[in-house]
Motif scaffolding. Structure first.
Motif, PDB file in Angstrom:
ATOM      1  N   LEU A 143       0.840  -1.207   0.000  1.00 12.18           N
ATOM      2  CA  LEU A 143       0.000   0.000   0.000  1.00 12.18           C
ATOM      3  C   LEU A 143       0.874   1.256   0.000  1.00 12.18           C
ATOM      4  CD1 LEU A 143      -2.763   1.422   0.267  1.00 12.18           C
ATOM      5  CD2 LEU A 143      -2.592   1.118   2.731  1.00 12.18           C
ATOM      6  N   THR A 196       2.444   1.772  -3.434  1.00 11.04           N
ATOM      7  CA  THR A 196       1.525   2.315  -4.440  1.00 11.04           C
ATOM      8  C   THR A 196       1.343   3.815  -4.252  1.00 11.04           C
ATOM      9  OG1 THR A 196       0.349   0.240  -4.236  1.00 11.04           O
ATOM     10  CG2 THR A 196      -0.746   1.981  -5.467  1.00 11.04           C
ATOM     11  N   ILE A 197       1.163   4.231  -2.996  1.00 13.53           N
ATOM     12  CA  ILE A 197       0.929   5.655  -2.735  1.00 13.53           C
ATOM     13  C   ILE A 197       2.178   6.463  -3.100  1.00 13.53           C
ATOM     14  CG2 ILE A 197       0.320   7.353  -0.961  1.00 13.53           C
ATOM     15  CD1 ILE A 197      -1.888   5.330  -1.698  1.00 13.53           C
ATOM     16  N   ASN A 198       3.339   5.924  -2.723  1.00 15.02           N
ATOM     17  CA  ASN A 198       4.580   6.641  -3.043  1.00 15.02           C
ATOM     18  C   ASN A 198       4.786   6.766  -4.545  1.00 15.02           C
ATOM     19  OD1 ASN A 198       5.785   7.579  -0.682  1.00 15.02           O
ATOM     20  ND2 ASN A 198       6.364   5.499  -0.107  1.00 15.02           N
TER      21      ASN A 198
END
Lengths: 258, 179
Positions: free
Chosen positions: A63, A66-68
């Protein structure tokens, strides 16, 4: 026997939501109320078991990744998307037109004011590149991929090197137009800030670095081996100087090895 | 492709990213599953990223958890609408409230506690998670769930009692099974 205090006051007391005075009042009450005293122990046991059993789980690494990746869009070998390409072409055509007009209208401009004009244009190109989604023409940290992309689009040889181990990570490359001519741009990242290095051929002799600032951005310009370089960033001038040394040294080495 | 300006990007990293665990944890308890929670927490975080410009200071955790909560409820409405209409039958469940002994036993039995928490309606579950696991104040819970503080207090009280009795029930059942 159920106590009237039990429901809300007791709970507020337990959760630390009572003011100092009300809390003291409640504590006095509790000395005489077995019901509230027991309830408080129950609440505490419940909290204890909730917290002790480690019900709180950290977010999975996937998670975070993905955000990074969303925040820092760097995907190896991803080409510019179609609408953006048109955007670039339109911008390039406009720049070419302005460049030609300037060239014809003011030949005298290309003297002392030349450097200032040039720096202004380059900083503007840098600012344009910071617009969302316009970071790079090719996004890759692989020097060979960026090299190949630039070689197929420019006639002058630019040597592409990644200096990630020295704190300057290669992020990609693109083409831009400065004063009506094609320039290659190498994109580096230093402490989260992008640095654009504009490169184009020149007939002038080598020149040591000159620096300046414009619109809050630093630029550093130098000429070496029939190429002119101009690095622009919000980063310190010292950072730009380090990058200049790295680029100049690596170009020297690659020439000597050939 | 990111739609964040460079300056916003740094602010987002500084203010919002420290709460990724909180976001995932809330989603995990609302949706009762790791895989769904990761998808929905991701959707919520990307949404937070897109609308970050609309965040004008204040409590970033509360702001993010509000988005996570709304995203979870939208997901539940679409994928498990039955769950949202689920109401706890207090008549049946509140017959026996847990005694300190049953709670002490529950402390050793993680599975039973998770199960008990999962039998609560989502609205009670979330309020317990925010208070007990996330350590939110009543005011923060009210901001995240958009319900008045008075309702936060009464819901929390009911949620705790329900969890107690769910634990008591499961411990009785467990005892029967063991015999």
């Amino acid at each position: 026997m159920k106590c009237n205090f039990a429901d809300t006051l007791l709970q507020c007391y337990f959760d630390g939501e009572l003011s100092g005075r009300t809390a003291a009042e409640f504590e006095r009450h509790m000395q005489h109320c077995a019901h509230c005293a027991t309830e408080l122990v129950d609440l505490d046991l419940l909290r204890g078991s909730l917290q002790l059993t480690q019900l709180y789980k950290p977010a999975p690494a996937s998670l975070r990744r993905t955000i990074n990746a969303y925040i820092h869009p760097v995907a190896p070998g991803r080409a510019v998307s179609q609408p953006l390409l048109w955007h670039w072409l339109a911008a390039a055509a406009a720049m070419l037109f302005i460049g030609l007009v300037l060239w014809k209208a003011s030949p005298g401009l290309r003297s002392d004011d030349y450097q200032a004009e040039l720096a202004g244009e380059i900083v503007e190109a840098h600012v344009r590149s910071l617009q969302p989604g316009q970071m790079t023409g090719i996004t890759s940290n692989d020097e060979r991929v960026v090299q190949g992309w630039l070689d197929s689009r420019t006639s002058f040889g630019v040597s592409v090197r990644d200096f990630a181990n020295r704190g300057f990570s290669l992020r990609g490359g693109r083409l831009d137009t400065i004063e009506g001519r094609d320039v290659a741009v190498l994109v580096y990242e230093r402490n989260g800030r992008p640095i654009n290095v504009f490169i184009w051929p020149t007939r002038e002799k080598d020149n040591p670095p000159r620096t300046g600032a414009r619109q809050g951005f630093q630029w550093l310009d130098w000429r070496k081996g029939k190429l002119e370089f101009c690095a622009v960033s919000e980063a310190d001038t010292a950072d730009l100087e380090r990058l200049q040394e790295l680029i100049s040294t690596s170009a020297q080495i690659s020439r000597e090895s050939h | 492709m990111s739609e964040l300006e460079l300056a916003d990007r740094a602010r987002f990293e500084q203010l919002v990213l420290p709460h990724v665990d909180a976001a995932f944890n809330l989603a995990r308890w609302l949706l009762r599953g790791r895989a769904d929670a990761e998808d929905v927490a991701q959707e919520a975080l990307l949404r937070a990223c897109r609308f970050f410009r609309g965040f004008h200071g204040g409590d970033a955790r509360a702001w993010l958890l509000q988005i996570v909560r709304n995203t979870c409820y939208t997901w539940l409405e679409k994928n498990r609408p039955m769950e949202l209409s689920m109401e706890f039958d207090e008549e049946i469940h509140l017959q026996a409230c847990a005694t300190p002994e049953t709670l002490a036993i529950a402390g050793d039995d993680r599975e039973r506690l998770i199960l008990a928490l999962e039998t609560l309606p989502p609205r009670f579950r979330e309020i317990l998670v925010l208070r007990e696991l996330e350590g939110c104040s009543y005011k923060e819970i009210a901001a995240i769930t958009s319900i008045p503080i008075g309702t936060v207090m009464s819901s929390l009280s009911r949620a705790r009692r329900q969890l107690c009795s769910a634990l008591a029930n499961s411990s009785t059942k467990g005892a029967v099974r063991e015999v």
